[in-house]
Design a protein around this motif. Structure first.
Motif, PDB file in Angstrom:
ATOM      1  N   ALA A 202       0.828  -1.206   0.000  1.00 30.66           N
ATOM      2  CA  ALA A 202       0.000   0.000   0.000  1.00 30.66           C
ATOM      3  C   ALA A 202       0.860   1.252   0.000  1.00 30.66           C
ATOM      4  N   PHE A 262      -1.592   5.491   3.933  1.00 28.29           N
ATOM      5  CA  PHE A 262      -2.034   4.392   3.074  1.00 28.29           C
ATOM      6  C   PHE A 262      -3.292   4.715   2.261  1.00 28.29           C
ATOM      7  N   ALA A 265      -4.010   4.259  -1.653  1.00 29.02           N
ATOM      8  CA  ALA A 265      -4.016   2.901  -2.210  1.00 29.02           C
ATOM      9  C   ALA A 265      -5.309   2.158  -1.880  1.00 29.02           C
ATOM     10  N   TYR A 267      -6.239   1.138   0.960  1.00 28.71           N
ATOM     11  CA  TYR A 267      -5.802   0.056   1.847  1.00 28.71           C
ATOM     12  C   TYR A 267      -6.880  -0.228   2.879  1.00 28.71           C
TER      13      TYR A 267
END
Length: 279
Positions: A202, A262, A265, A267
């Motif tokens: 990530a 993160f 991404a 995540y």
């Protein structure tokens, strides 16, 4: 004249005493929870975007950096009082046992083998082994899909070997020197997937130059409880760090750090794990 000399001598003794105090051990200071203008040395990764990264301008960023900074502040140290030290995976136990760091926050999974040499506080993050694939690739949705596909990881990676040995024995495993090489290969379609902990993946996917190019497969191929490594048997410092981690979660700082590092991404992190490492 004798009085003057005596006063000068007393001043010299006082100066030496103050100097000795200023040069005292960081380790005792960290455990006592007071900075007092002294420094604290914290080990982190320098090459993991999203977790621990030293940028070209000499600054440090990432979730581990944010956690370490929060913990250090709880121990009485301002951000400017932190001496960041690189802690490569293979050197973490040595850095702790040699007293080169006060503690380490470096995607450091808690294992029984490691606990024979060091103690841990935490955990502060539950990660899982996962796969990073191209954003437009919908053909890899489980580990077995890697059979006859090209899988990239770094040399000596336990994550890659886990897939090769247990999950996709026919995968074409390619091991390289660094994750950035895997990312280049993934973007150029020279490889089909990259594997390591989802938090690390990530971090790479969240970098500005990579946003929108890759995605996590969302697999949970292993459980990796990240802990803060410290000198074995130092229950006093362990307790103080655990208290800091609990506060970081309760005041919302933990969630904020996850989103900041993160978020790009997408995540899907696990909730903050329960503290298990206590003496």
């Amino acid at each position: 004249m004798k009085i003057v000399k005596a006063s000068a001598a007393a001043a010299a003794v006082l100066a030496l005493s103050l100097t000795a105090t200023a040069c005292g051990s960081n380790k005792d200071d960290a455990a006592d929870g007071g900075g007092g203008g002294k420094k604290i040395t914290v080990g982190i990764k320098f090459d993991q975007p999203g977790l621990g990264l030293k940028t070209p301008d000499g600054k440090y960023s990432g979730f581990d950096v944010d956690v370490a900074t929060y913990v250090a502040k709880s121990l009485g140290y301002a951000a400017k009082d932190i001496n960041w030290k690189e802690a490569p995976s293979a050197e973490r136990e040595n850095l702790i046992s040699a007293g080169d760091v006060d503690f380490i926050v470096a995607s450091y999974s808690i294992t029984d083998q490691r606990k024979q040499k060091v103690s841990f506080a935490g955990p502060y993050l539950l990660a899982h082994q996962d796969l990073l694939v191209r954003a437009d690739d919908n053909t890899i949705t489980k580990a077995s899909d890697l059979n006859s596909r090209k899988l990239c990881s770094v040399t000596g990676s336990t994550s890659a070997q886990n897939i090769k040995d247990k999950l996709a024995p026919k995968a074409d495993l390619q091991q390289v020197g660094g994750y950035s090489e895997c990312l280049t290969g993934l973007e150029n379609k020279a490889v089909d997937a990259l594997t390591t902990d989802d938090s690390i993946l990530a971090g790479y996917a969240s970098q500005k130059q990579n946003q929108g190019k890759f995605k996590l497969a969302g697999l949970k191929l292993s459980d990796e409880n990240y802990g803060i490594g410290l000198k074995k048997g130092d229950s006093k410092l362990q307790g103080k760090i655990n208290d800091a981690l609990k506060k970081m979660v309760s005041d919302g700082s933990w969630d904020s750090a996850v989103k900041k590092n993160f978020g790009p991404a997408n995540y899907k992190n696990e909730p903050a794990p329960k503290i298990t490492e206590t003496s």
